[in-house]
Design an enzyme around this catalytic site. Structure first.
Site, PDB file in Angstrom:
ATOM      1  N   ASP A 525       0.846  -1.198   0.000  1.00 42.23           N
ATOM      2  CA  ASP A 525       0.000   0.000   0.000  1.00 42.23           C
ATOM      3  C   ASP A 525       0.876   1.241   0.000  1.00 42.23           C
ATOM      4  O   ASP A 525       1.126   1.834   1.036  1.00 42.23           O
ATOM      5  CB  ASP A 525      -0.937  -0.005   1.208  1.00 42.23           C
ATOM      6  CG  ASP A 525      -1.964   1.122   1.151  1.00 42.23           C
ATOM      7  OD1 ASP A 525      -2.037   1.794   0.113  1.00 42.23           O
ATOM      8  OD2 ASP A 525      -2.690   1.314   2.137  1.00 42.23           O
ATOM      9  N   PRO A 527       4.274   3.790  -1.829  1.00 44.78           N
ATOM     10  CA  PRO A 527       5.614   3.781  -2.424  1.00 44.78           C
ATOM     11  C   PRO A 527       6.620   2.902  -1.695  1.00 44.78           C
ATOM     12  O   PRO A 527       7.455   2.262  -2.328  1.00 44.78           O
ATOM     13  CB  PRO A 527       6.030   5.261  -2.375  1.00 44.78           C
ATOM     14  CG  PRO A 527       4.747   6.027  -2.284  1.00 44.78           C
ATOM     15  CD  PRO A 527       3.815   5.156  -1.514  1.00 44.78           C
ATOM     16  N   GLY A 578      -3.510   7.417   3.507  1.00 45.14           N
ATOM     17  CA  GLY A 578      -2.265   7.090   4.195  1.00 45.14           C
ATOM     18  C   GLY A 578      -1.913   5.630   3.964  1.00 45.14           C
ATOM     19  O   GLY A 578      -2.794   4.770   3.839  1.00 45.14           O
ATOM     20  N   GLU A 579      -0.606   5.359   3.880  1.00 46.23           N
ATOM     21  CA  GLU A 579      -0.160   3.984   3.621  1.00 46.23           C
ATOM     22  C   GLU A 579      -0.669   3.048   4.709  1.00 46.23           C
ATOM     23  O   GLU A 579      -0.533   3.314   5.900  1.00 46.23           O
ATOM     24  CB  GLU A 579       1.367   3.929   3.550  1.00 46.23           C
ATOM     25  CG  GLU A 579       1.933   4.523   2.284  1.00 46.23           C
ATOM     26  CD  GLU A 579       3.345   4.049   2.010  1.00 46.23           C
ATOM     27  OE1 GLU A 579       3.626   2.859   2.205  1.00 46.23           O
ATOM     28  OE2 GLU A 579       4.173   4.882   1.610  1.00 46.23           O
ATOM     29  N   GLY A 580      -1.219   1.950   4.308  1.00 47.28           N
ATOM     30  CA  GLY A 580      -1.796   0.983   5.234  1.00 47.28           C
ATOM     31  C   GLY A 580      -3.289   1.168   5.362  1.00 47.28           C
ATOM     32  O   GLY A 580      -4.052   0.195   5.345  1.00 47.28           O
TER      33      GLY A 580
END
Length: 662
Positions: A525, A527, A578-580
């Site tokens: 999830d 970069p 947001g990542e995750g």
């Protein structure tokens, strides 16, 4: 040789295998070394042997001292036994010692007793000791009595010394394979003898494992299985990533994953000897692949299900992925999910435009069970673990990480995956909240895929939602300068991580490798995850086959890496939570797809159940109800192969000529 858990190691190897160089590398960090030379001086007419001895002497640093034992083979045991605990000894080699032992000048002698004395001295040695010995037992039996006597005596000595040593390593063609691991090996944190102490209450809890401390916050998520949460303990000494969990429910603390003595290595993996014995994670590792048959079988099965419409569409891919990673054509929905949120900022212009302290605030939110990620985790029954990774230096000026930090980060990531597998996780979600991750990922893609930085570096959005082009240009310049600085550097996986990737990408790479070894799927999830997947290709090409990409978020770096890796995003909703968090938002839909694929019956025409609107099966036809019968065929020809009976029986005689009689 800063090694915890063992003091004595035997290095075996064939001729010109690199065993001596490997042994010397084990003691390279010792301030002083006593080099014990066992071979006799070369005869005057043997220039080649003299050159070999001279090459060995030339490699020894000036701080080393040399001690000769060729005049008396029994003296070697005395030198080893008398060494103090603060000394480091390197004995090279036992083959030369056996040659001297069998020399007629030292006969008659009790060779068996002398070898036993040497083994006893090694076993009782208080110093750190490395012994080198040739492995000649793989060749044919010598044709001469002297040759047979030498191989027999050397084989007996090797066996006795190997039994006495804490660890044994075999060097073949310069590659080391550990045959007998000790309690811990170089670079691996020793495992705890038992569970680390933990204090768990309804409020904040504290879990301790070794010098580092992890503090879980209030309970925010209950696993879907209903079992109690498992707070993860910090893994490793101070300075290595510590893990905290957002699940505050009472449970069993994690155990530091170390050598074979620890419980974290209970489940065997194809790569276990590589990591558990302390060898470096290196390119070309052979890790497991998903089941190549289960995935296609699951897709074929979907075509038979009793579905009113055309089916699951693009989400058929998640069924094939789950089937391949679970090894069954009817995969189950992922029950226990663990989110690993990496936090370790990138300094310099890689983080241009980022709000100071924002990444740390996001990490604190996740620990405390607040914010988008924690709320989605609570809805999905997932555990959130915040992992502190090393801070990365400005890539435009210097390497982001030192070489030893890269090695440690890879092992730490591997251990995090091992802990998740041991805790019963079915799926890992990999995310990051570090400042500067977009620029680091762009640099990794430029180095590994030849990407142009402006094409893969996303726009910089301020806290108020505005586009900051000046910050974007500074990030591009930082990546450009870093690539220029490293233009003549190697482009190996570890080189890329050290020069450009930094701490979070290195730990993420270790997580992917460890998860692959334990057959644990990972949902990427953002970069950092895709950059780690790009780097992991050189270390173990199998890792990308265990990765799933829910959504590309509209991020150009994720789009390009997904194309290179062959990962087709399952969704195109362009979430940017947001990542995750993006993966957790898509998780309920993916679970629903897997649940349908596992529970739906086949179509009635294929033998599946045919339920009525009340959910009850259709009753069988009663005795008074007409039953369907196959119609009689029309046209000439017999209607039955059975002879006619009853009223249908013919009474007219039959003319043999074929004409009706009468």
């Amino acid at each position: 040789m800063s090694v915890d858990g063992w003091n004595t190691v035997l290095v075996l190897g064939g001729i010109r295998s690199g065993k001596s160089e490997f042994a010397e590398s084990l003691v390279a960090d010792a301030p002083t070394v006593r080099y014990v030379a066992t071979a006799a001086d070369a005869p005057a007419d043997d220039a080649e042997w003299a050159a070999r001895l001279a090459a060995h002497r030339a490699r020894r640093p000036e701080t080393w001292t040399t001690e000769e034992t060729a005049t008396d083979p029994r003296r070697l045991a005395d030198v080893i036994a008398s060494a103090g605990p603060n000394e480091t000894l390197l004995v090279d080699d036992i083959g030369g010692w056996v040659t001297v032992l069998l020399d007629p000048a030292h006969q008659p002698a009790d060779d068996t007793a002398t070898i036993a004395e040497l083994a006893a001295a090694v076993r009782a040695c208080a110093a750190r000791l490395v012994l080198v010995s040739p492995e000649v037992g793989l060749s044919l039996v010598p044709t001469t009595p002297l040759g047979r006597a030498f191989t027999d005596a050397l084989g007996a000595a090797n066996r006795a010394v190997a039994d006495a040593c804490d660890a044994v390593v075999l060097v073949v063609a310069g590659q080391a394979a550990w045959l007998k691991p000790g309690a811990a090996q170089p670079g691996v944190v020793p495992a705890q003898a038992g569970p680390a102490p933990v204090t768990a209450t309804a409020g904040p809890a504290t879990a301790t494992a070794g010098p580092a401390t992890a503090t879980p916050g209030p309970a925010t998520a209950t696993p879907a299985t209903g079992r109690t949460g498992t707070p993860a303990a910090a893994t490793g000494p101070a300075g290595t990533p510590a893990t905290t969990t957002a699940s505050g429910s009472t449970g069993t603390p994690g155990v530091a994953a170390g050598g074979p003595a620890g419980t974290a290595w209970a489940a065997p993996t194809m790569a276990l000897p590589m990591v558990a014995t302390g060898l470096v994670i290196q390119p070309g590792m052979e890790l497991p692949m998903p089941d190549e048959y289960a995935g296609p079988q699951a897709i074929e099965r979907l075509a038979t299900l009793d579905v009113p419409g055309a089916g699951l569409g693009a989400l058929e891919r998640v069924v094939g992925f789950a089937a391949a990673t679970q090894g069954t054509a009817t995969p189950a929905p992922w029950g226990s999910v663990r989110v690993l949120l990496l936090h370790g900022d990138h300094l310099g212009d890689a983080a241009a435009g980022a709000v100071d302290g924002e990444s740390a605030r996001r990490a604190r939110q996740a620990r405390a069970g607040r914010g988008v990620l924690a709320r989605l985790a609570a809805e999905s029954g997932a555990d959130v673990h915040v992992v502190e990774t090393p801070v990365s230096a400005p890539m435009e000026d210097e390497p982001a990480l030192a070489g030893e930090q890269v090695e440690a980060a890879l092992r730490d990531g591997w251990r995090l995956a091992e802990e998740a597998a041991d805790a019963g996780a079915h799926l890992l979600v990999l995310g990051a909240c570090s400042a500067g991750t977009e620029a680091a990922a762009a640099a990794v893609l430029a180095a590994t895929a030849g990407a142009e930085t402006p094409a893969v570096l996303g726009r910089v959005v301020t806290g108020s939602g505005e586009i900051d082009d000046a910050a974007w240009m500074r990030r591009c310049a930082a990546v450009r300068d870093a690539l220029h600085r490293t233009r003549r550097s190697p482009r190996g996986a570890k080189d890329v991580l050290a020069e450009l990737g930094g701490g979070d990408v290195a730990v993420a790479t270790g997580i992917l490798l460890g998860a692959t070894a334990r057959r644990l799927p990972v949902m990427l999830d953002g970069p950092v995850g895709v950059a780690a997947a790009m780097v992991s290709r050189d270390l173990a090409g199998q890792a990308r086959h265990w990765c799933l990409l829910a959504d590309h978020r509209g991020d150009p770096a994720v789009r390009l890496a997904a194309d290179v890796l062959g990962l087709t995003p399952l969704l195109d909703v362009r979430l940017d939570l947001g990542e995750g968090a993006n993966a957790l938002a898509a998780l309920p839909l993916l679970r629903s797809v897997l649940a349908l694929a596992a529970a739906l019956p086949a179509r009635p025409s294929l033998g599946g159940g045919d339920d009525d609107e009340d959910g009850e099966p259709e009753p069988e036809p009663g005795p008074d109800e007409p039953d369907f019968r196959e119609p009689e065929p029309a046209g000439p020809g017999p209607t039955s192969t059975e002879p006619p009976t009853g009223a249908e029986t013919r009474t007219e005689p039959v003319d043999p000529s074929g004409r009706r009689a009468g």
